[in-house]
Design a protein around this motif. Structure first.
Motif, PDB file in Angstrom:
ATOM      1  N   THR A 276     -20.521 -16.135  27.106  1.00 44.97           N
ATOM      2  CA  THR A 276     -19.714 -15.914  25.910  1.00 44.97           C
ATOM      3  C   THR A 276     -20.519 -16.211  24.660  1.00 44.97           C
ATOM      4  O   THR A 276     -20.357 -15.543  23.610  1.00 44.97           O
ATOM      5  CB  THR A 276     -18.451 -16.787  25.962  1.00 44.97           C
ATOM      6  OG1 THR A 276     -17.738 -16.514  27.165  1.00 44.97           O
ATOM      7  CG2 THR A 276     -17.542 -16.499  24.782  1.00 44.97           C
ATOM      8  N   VAL A 285     -17.298 -11.171  20.750  1.00 45.61           N
ATOM      9  CA  VAL A 285     -16.165 -12.059  20.966  1.00 45.61           C
ATOM     10  C   VAL A 285     -15.995 -12.955  19.757  1.00 45.61           C
ATOM     11  O   VAL A 285     -16.953 -13.160  18.969  1.00 45.61           O
ATOM     12  CB  VAL A 285     -16.365 -12.932  22.230  1.00 45.61           C
ATOM     13  CG1 VAL A 285     -16.425 -12.068  23.475  1.00 45.61           C
ATOM     14  CG2 VAL A 285     -17.593 -13.790  22.096  1.00 45.61           C
ATOM     15  N   ASP A 289     -12.548 -17.739  20.871  1.00 46.66           N
ATOM     16  CA  ASP A 289     -12.703 -17.626  22.326  1.00 46.66           C
ATOM     17  C   ASP A 289     -13.894 -18.426  22.829  1.00 46.66           C
ATOM     18  O   ASP A 289     -13.847 -19.047  23.895  1.00 46.66           O
ATOM     19  CB  ASP A 289     -12.872 -16.152  22.712  1.00 46.66           C
ATOM     20  CG  ASP A 289     -11.555 -15.387  22.648  1.00 46.66           C
ATOM     21  OD1 ASP A 289     -10.506 -16.045  22.609  1.00 46.66           O
ATOM     22  OD2 ASP A 289     -11.582 -14.142  22.635  1.00 46.66           O
ATOM     23  N   ARG A 292     -12.956 -22.020  22.972  1.00 46.05           N
ATOM     24  CA  ARG A 292     -12.074 -22.305  24.108  1.00 46.05           C
ATOM     25  C   ARG A 292     -12.870 -22.460  25.396  1.00 46.05           C
ATOM     26  O   ARG A 292     -12.590 -23.355  26.212  1.00 46.05           O
ATOM     27  CB  ARG A 292     -11.065 -21.147  24.252  1.00 46.05           C
ATOM     28  CG  ARG A 292     -10.058 -21.362  25.374  1.00 46.05           C
ATOM     29  CD  ARG A 292      -9.090 -22.485  25.005  1.00 46.05           C
ATOM     30  NE  ARG A 292      -8.180 -22.794  26.100  1.00 46.05           N
ATOM     31  CZ  ARG A 292      -8.416 -23.632  27.082  1.00 46.05           C
ATOM     32  NH1 ARG A 292      -9.580 -24.265  27.130  1.00 46.05           N
ATOM     33  NH2 ARG A 292      -7.519 -23.878  28.000  1.00 46.05           N
ATOM     34  N   LYS A 502     -10.359 -12.248  27.857  1.00 46.49           N
ATOM     35  CA  LYS A 502      -9.809 -13.227  26.929  1.00 46.49           C
ATOM     36  C   LYS A 502     -10.130 -14.634  27.444  1.00 46.49           C
ATOM     37  O   LYS A 502     -10.058 -14.899  28.639  1.00 46.49           O
ATOM     38  CB  LYS A 502      -8.295 -13.053  26.801  1.00 46.49           C
ATOM     39  CG  LYS A 502      -7.882 -11.725  26.181  1.00 46.49           C
ATOM     40  CD  LYS A 502      -6.366 -11.643  26.052  1.00 46.49           C
ATOM     41  CE  LYS A 502      -5.941 -10.318  25.421  1.00 46.49           C
ATOM     42  NZ  LYS A 502      -4.461 -10.225  25.288  1.00 46.49           N
ATOM     43  N   ALA A 503     -10.491 -15.490  26.508  1.00 45.10           N
ATOM     44  CA  ALA A 503     -10.917 -16.847  26.894  1.00 45.10           C
ATOM     45  C   ALA A 503      -9.830 -17.580  27.649  1.00 45.10           C
ATOM     46  O   ALA A 503     -10.085 -18.252  28.657  1.00 45.10           O
ATOM     47  CB  ALA A 503     -11.323 -17.630  25.646  1.00 45.10           C
ATOM     48  N   GLN A 504      -8.593 -17.457  27.160  1.00 43.16           N
ATOM     49  CA  GLN A 504      -7.501 -18.182  27.820  1.00 43.16           C
ATOM     50  C   GLN A 504      -7.303 -17.702  29.245  1.00 43.16           C
ATOM     51  O   GLN A 504      -7.080 -18.492  30.165  1.00 43.16           O
ATOM     52  CB  GLN A 504      -6.202 -17.993  27.023  1.00 43.16           C
ATOM     53  CG  GLN A 504      -5.037 -18.813  27.560  1.00 43.16           C
ATOM     54  CD  GLN A 504      -5.300 -20.315  27.458  1.00 43.16           C
ATOM     55  OE1 GLN A 504      -5.739 -20.791  26.411  1.00 43.16           O
ATOM     56  NE2 GLN A 504      -5.046 -21.048  28.532  1.00 43.16           N
TER      57      GLN A 504
END
Length: 558
Positions: A276, A285, A289, A292, A502-504
């Motif tokens: 990331t 990104v 993110d 996270r 998505k990071a989550q």
């Protein structure tokens, strides 16, 4: 020789010989006690299924781990702490159980309690054997007058025997002798010696109250049955003990597997964060993110560190509490025992399980036998409400009084005898009345205790059956959960490669995977322990001498 043996040295030699004889005597008594206690164990062992046939309380503090495999590989997932395991001995569950039954302090305490109960039984049996005793005395007196000196030497002794014969009566016999030597000094003084001896025997047999010495025989019966109860309790303890050791053993391996999973999670989190960061530098990104995923990396590292600490603590607790070894012992548990675990679910209904438990449980047998004891206590208390009528007989043989310096032998032509009855109508029996009423209440209490134990066994079996069924379902759910979590992680990794993840979602998928793996291991261990506890509650977990159990394959109530 006398000139070399001074009075002081002679006294020291005498003291040395006395202490040597005392030491030999104490060793003789110890061996005699052990012989009787172990003989009682050997006599009762065939009556109690699953009792240790090689029972002993002898224990050595020396533990040899020679011959056990040595850990040569340093596991990466343990980090710096892995280096301390290099050269440690690897122990399997079977080895751990063998060590535990030899070194665990609580197990040794239970064996010693059983041994002490055996000694009590030996003492109760001794009351029905001929019991010998003896006594003696010697006295020297002197008297001085102006024209004479008188010295008296008086000695007496006796040998007694007391024998309580079952269903016959109590026989008491004694042989006594008396010796007197009178020495008078003076013009007409001359030594005079007199001696005499006697043999007497008595016989007592109650005919109504305590007829046949019911109370004494009941005491022996209770000692015999109490010893049987103690054996059954020890067998029940052995079963629970092996399950406790196995539970702790698998718990340590589960903690070690948690460390492994936490380390894999940390590696994945680092990989995701690094990827990331590269995408963030390209603007693909957001910084949110990236933050996270970096936070997830830190969380994963903290969880890994905590998992290592928990594993080390569990291993130390296992060495001290279960194995009875110093915590600095270099031991590693064998991972292959965890890998070999499988779901082996018994096919038996709850009702059949209860039927088996009520036939096989040793503690339930104790409650049934104690109910029988209470019935006998009522009958015994009722017997003591009767009048007391005893048959008594006496025979005495005397010797002639000898005046020469020779021993007086009893003359069987000189004897006396008597026989008769002693009657106590029992005008005051309030104490006996209260004992009888208490015995009746005790019988009712024994009935309620038996019913209570039966209900508790049913409850335990039902509860353990539900726990076992729940553990099986949890394992099946965890298996599906691991597969789903692995697919989600793979999907998120593909999306991350494309810069579309998505990071989550990545964090959630990774956390769910590690949790699912840990739950799968816990469910597998939980089912194994629940299965063993289920066998214990049914009373059919059979333990070998080294603490290892025999797995039950087919159970059917008769």
């Amino acid at each position: 020789m006398r000139r070399f043996l001074q009075p002081g040295s002679a006294a020291l030699v005498g003291v040395f010989l006395f202490l040597l004889a005392a030491g030999c005597a104490t060793e003789h008594y110890r061996k005699s006690a052990d012989k009787e206690a172990y003989r009682a164990v050997a006599q009762k062992t065939p009556l109690v299924k699953n009792m240790d046939e090689h029972f002993t309380i002898e224990q050595t503090n020396q533990l040899s781990l020679e011959g056990l495999p040595v850990a040569a590989k340093v596991e990466e997932f343990l980090g710096p702490d892995g280096e301390v395991e290099r050269g440690a001995r690897v122990i399997s569950l079977e080895t751990a159980l063998d060590i535990a039954v030899k070194h665990n302090r609580d197990y040794q305490l239970h064996k010693e309690r059983l041994f002490l109960t055996s000694l009590n039984l030996a003492l109760a049996r001794h009351q029905f054997t001929p019991i010998f005793s003896g006594d003696g005395a010697a006295l020297i007196e002197g008297q001085t007058q102006p024209d004479s000196v008188t010295r008296d030497l008086h000695a007496n002794g006796a040998i007694n025997v007391n024998w309580l014969v079952r269903d016959v009566g109590r026989i008491t016999a004694a042989f006594s002798a008396d010796f007197l030597r009178l020495i008078s000094g003076g013009v007409a003084g001359s030594p005079r010696t007199t001696s005499s001896s006697q043999v007497n025997a008595t016989f007592v047999r109650p005919l109504l109250r305590n007829a046949g010495f019911k109370q004494e025989i009941e005491n022996l019966t209770l000692a015999e049955r109490g010893w049987l109860y103690a054996l059954r309790d020890f067998v029940q303890f052995r079963n629970s003990f092996s399950v406790q050791v196995a539970s702790a053993y698998y718990g340590v391996l589960g903690s070690r597997d948690t460390v492994r999973n936490s380390f894999l999670n940390l590696q994945s989190s680092r990989k995701n964060a690094e990827r990331t960061r590269a995408l963030a530098r390209e603007g693909r990104v957001t910084q949110s993110d990236l933050g996270r995923l970096e936070q997830q990396e830190l969380t994963a590292e903290s969880a890994w560190i905590n998992a290592i600490r928990s594993y080390k603590q569990a291993l130390d607790d296992f060495k001290l509490v279960q194995l009875g070894l110093p915590v600095d012992s270099q031991l590693v548990l064998d991972d292959r025992d965890l890998e070999a675990l499988a779901i082996r679910h018994p096919e038996i209904s709850v009702d059949d399980s209860i039927k088996v438990a009520l036939m096989a449980r040793q503690d339930y047998q104790n409650f049934k036998d104690r109910h029988d004891d209470s019935i006998r206590q009522v009958a015994l208390a009722a017997n003591f409400l009767k009048p007391q009528l005893d048959l008594n007989a006496l025979v005495r043989v005397d010797s002639k009084q000898e005046t020469a310096a020779r021993f007086a032998v009893p003359d069987f032509n000189r004897y006396n005898w008597s026989a008769g009855l002693d009657l106590d109508p029992g005008l005051d029996r309030k104490t006996e009345r209260n004992v009888y009423r208490s015995a009746l209440i005790g019988e009712r209490q024994a009935v309620r205790a038996l019913e209570q134990q039966e209900d508790e066994i049913k409850l335990q079996v039902r509860s353990s059956w539900r726990t076992l069924d729940q553990a099986k379902r949890n394992y099946e759910i965890s298996e599906v959960g691991v597969k789903i979590a692995e697919r989600r992680v793979e999907e998120q990794n593909l999306l991350a490669e494309l810069g579309r993840a998505k990071a989550q979602d990545q964090v959630d998928a990774q956390n769910d995977l590690i949790n699912s793996k840990n739950q799968l291991t816990q469910a597998l261990v939980g089912h194994t322990i629940a299965r063993l506890q289920f066998w214990v509650n049914m009373g059919i977990l059979y333990i070998k001498d080294n603490g290892r159990w025999e797995e039950v394959t087919n159970v059917k109530p008769e």
